[in-house]
Design an enzyme around this catalytic site. Structure first.
Site, PDB file in Angstrom:
ATOM      1  N   GLY A 230       0.802  -1.146   0.064  1.00  0.00           N
ATOM      2  CA  GLY A 230      -0.017   0.051  -0.163  1.00  0.00           C
ATOM      3  C   GLY A 230       0.645   1.219   0.063  1.00  0.00           C
ATOM      4  N   GLU A 272       5.176  -6.074   2.302  1.00  0.00           N
ATOM      5  CA  GLU A 272       4.830  -6.822   1.050  1.00  0.00           C
ATOM      6  C   GLU A 272       4.336  -5.756  -0.043  1.00  0.00           C
ATOM      7  OE1 GLU A 272       2.073  -9.720   2.777  1.00  0.00           O
ATOM      8  OE2 GLU A 272       0.450  -8.362   2.428  1.00  0.00           O
ATOM      9  N   GLY A 274       4.159  -3.982  -3.513  1.00  0.00           N
ATOM     10  CA  GLY A 274       4.064  -4.022  -5.089  1.00  0.00           C
ATOM     11  C   GLY A 274       4.427  -2.692  -5.772  1.00  0.00           C
ATOM     12  N   ARG A 275       3.511  -2.083  -5.664  1.00  0.00           N
ATOM     13  CA  ARG A 275       3.447  -0.591  -6.374  1.00  0.00           C
ATOM     14  C   ARG A 275       4.992   0.093  -6.106  1.00  0.00           C
ATOM     15  NH1 ARG A 275      -1.405   1.698  -7.573  1.00  0.00           N
ATOM     16  NH2 ARG A 275      -2.158   0.408  -5.778  1.00  0.00           N
ATOM     17  N   ARG A 310      -6.223   1.111 -14.673  1.00  0.00           N
ATOM     18  CA  ARG A 310      -6.260   1.987 -13.862  1.00  0.00           C
ATOM     19  C   ARG A 310      -6.924   3.349 -14.035  1.00  0.00           C
ATOM     20  NH1 ARG A 310      -2.699   4.264 -10.820  1.00  0.00           N
ATOM     21  NH2 ARG A 310      -3.558   3.753  -8.974  1.00  0.00           N
ATOM     22  N   TYR A 314     -10.396   3.595 -11.768  1.00  0.00           N
ATOM     23  CA  TYR A 314     -10.454   4.247 -10.620  1.00  0.00           C
ATOM     24  C   TYR A 314     -10.264   5.676 -10.915  1.00  0.00           C
ATOM     25  CZ  TYR A 314      -8.111   0.060  -8.805  1.00  0.00           C
ATOM     26  OH  TYR A 314      -7.772  -1.297  -8.348  1.00  0.00           O
ATOM     27  N   CYS A 341     -15.189  -0.867 -26.649  1.00  0.00           N
ATOM     28  CA  CYS A 341     -16.534  -0.568 -26.934  1.00  0.00           C
ATOM     29  C   CYS A 341     -17.038  -0.117 -25.451  1.00  0.00           C
ATOM     30  CB  CYS A 341     -17.399  -1.244 -27.677  1.00  0.00           C
ATOM     31  SG  CYS A 341     -16.864  -1.609 -29.109  1.00  0.00           S
ATOM     32  N   GLU A 342     -16.251   1.011 -24.718  1.00  0.00           N
ATOM     33  CA  GLU A 342     -16.635   0.995 -23.508  1.00  0.00           C
ATOM     34  C   GLU A 342     -16.117   2.736 -23.335  1.00  0.00           C
ATOM     35  OE1 GLU A 342     -17.902   0.227 -20.567  1.00  0.00           O
ATOM     36  OE2 GLU A 342     -18.437  -1.694 -21.043  1.00  0.00           O
TER      37      GLU A 342
END
Ligand SMILES: *Cc1c(COP(=O)(O)O)cnc(C)c1O
Length: 416
Positions: A230, A272, A274-275, A310, A314, A341-342
């Protein structure tokens, strides 16, 4: 103001594109290694400090292996992730299985690898005992509930599905101790993409105080506390990176106040993330293929949210550089769109950029974590390749682009 830089220029990317057509993610090996060294150095006071890379953020075994060579372990949350860690040469307690709602096969496989099991619920004690047998070392995930505020992506702890309550923790450690478990850890993950350094100091304080209490009540020694992931990264040019040295020195103060002054045995500090580890060191490289002017101006690129979810998911900001136009003024307002198509398949909305021409190469920053990994095949969109820009300047393809055959591979056409 911090600016966003690139580890390559237009000419280098044009050379790479001759061999590996766009779109692709490219990861900067040197920057990943330098960053790993910086993290290890920041926590050098803490004997046994370890970062378990959250494989979910970038599940490419080449990346996981690179991080393992820097002394990192792997944090896995599914069977395929355990297998990726295994293929990258990681085993034993260099793997943590931090999962939730976990099926028996995952516990069985993790136990076979000798991984540390980080249990998400008190009922998982019986479940693991029944299916895999309890291992020697167990950790539990703590959900502090109303005791801690949340942040935007992960939400407030009381509403989160993860972890055990405080009361359950005492009962859980007692149960596993009575059943012969010898080694213990405590875990929490209560932030996502958080840029407030004190948040992590608070988490460390919550965990270290809690193990002192559990130690007093149950007489068990803790081998580690795991601060979770995080840790945020500066996606926007004005964002400030987390000051790891500050976080570490504050955590040391908390450690001295809790572990040392309570006379606890050495407690290792695990993370732990990631980012924080790979996020800023990956780039999605894509080409402008269409230009459309209706009520707004659109640039259509040859990539889409299959490669980077992302922004659509978000509303996340990802910086965009137009190669060769780094020093040109942002004079035009664009939506940068993919081909799904979104209508939310956009990498940027109302972004001021230099004037873009068809054929221009766009580099979307900070795709090294939760980038490729999150992609999907909706609308029959195929996922891109992944390249590693090595320290010596050469490029290695570490995952090829998906093909139509990959997409159709799960269908048995003989039954049609
Ligand atoms: C997603 C996740 C991580 C990694 O999160 P980052 O934001 O990439 O640091 C770590 N641990 C758990 C349990 C997770 O779910």
């Amino acid at each position: 103001m911090l600016t966003k830089t690139l580890p390559f220029n237009k000419q280098q990317i044009e050379e790479i594109i001759k061999k590996y057509p766009t779109p692709f993610h490219i990861y900067d090996e040197k920057a990943i290694k330098d960053n790993a060294r910086r993290l290890i150095k920041a926590f050098s006071w803490s004997s046994g400090f370890k970062e378990y890379f959250a494989v979910k953020a970038n599940p490419n075994p080449y990346i996981v292996k690179l991080l393992s060579s820097m002394g990192f372990g792997a944090d896995c949350s599914s069977l395929p992730e355990l297998i990726i860690a295994e293929k990258a040469g990681i085993s034993g307690d260099n793997i943590i299985l931090t999962s939730n709602n976990t099926p028996a096969e995952e516990f069985i496989y993790a136990k076979k690898l000798g991984a540390i099991l980080n249990l998400d619920d008190i009922t998982h004690i019986d479940y693991v005992d029944k299916h895999a047998g309890l291992p020697e070392i167990i950790s539990f995930r703590y959900n502090p509930g109303p005791l801690k505020g949340g942040n935007a992506i992960i939400g407030i702890p009381e509403e989160a599905k993860y972890g055990l309550t405080r009361d359950q923790l005492f009962e859980a450690y007692k149960t596993v101790k009575d059943r012969g478990v010898k080694r213990f850890g405590l875990h929490a993950m209560i932030a996502s993409n958080e840029l407030n350094a004190d948040y992590f100091v608070d988490t460390a304080e919550i965990l270290l105080e809690l193990i002192s209490e559990i130690n007093k009540s149950l007489h068990i020694d803790f081998e580690f506390v795991n601060l979770g992931g995080g840790f945020g990264i500066p996606y926007r040019p004005g964002d400030k990176s987390l000051d790891l040295e500050y976080i570490s020195s504050k955590i040391k103060e908390v450690y001295d106040k809790t572990v040392l002054s309570c006379g606890l045995k050495l407690v290792k500090i695990f993370m732990e993330s990631g980012r924080l580890i790979t996020g800023p060191y990956g780039y999605l490289v894509t080409k402008a293929i269409h230009k459309k002017e209706i009520y707004k101006d659109y640039i259509g690129v040859d990539s889409c949210m299959a490669d980077l979810m992302r922004p659509a998911l978000y509303g996340a900001y990802h910086h965009i550089t137009i190669l060769g136009k780094e020093n040109e003024k942002p004079v035009k307002k664009y939506d940068i769109t993919g081909s799904l198509c979104e209508n939310n398949d956009k990498f940027a909305i109302d972004r001021m950029l230099p004037k873009i021409d068809i054929g221009d190469i766009l580099v979307i920053h900070d795709t090294g974590a939760h980038g490729y990994a999150m992609g999907f095949n909706y609308n029959g969109k195929l996922k891109s390749a992944e390249l590693l820009l090595k320290e010596d300047g050469t490029v290695k393809q570490i995952r090829r682009a998906e093909t139509i055959d990959d997409y159709l591979a799960t269908i048995d056409f003989s039954g049609l």
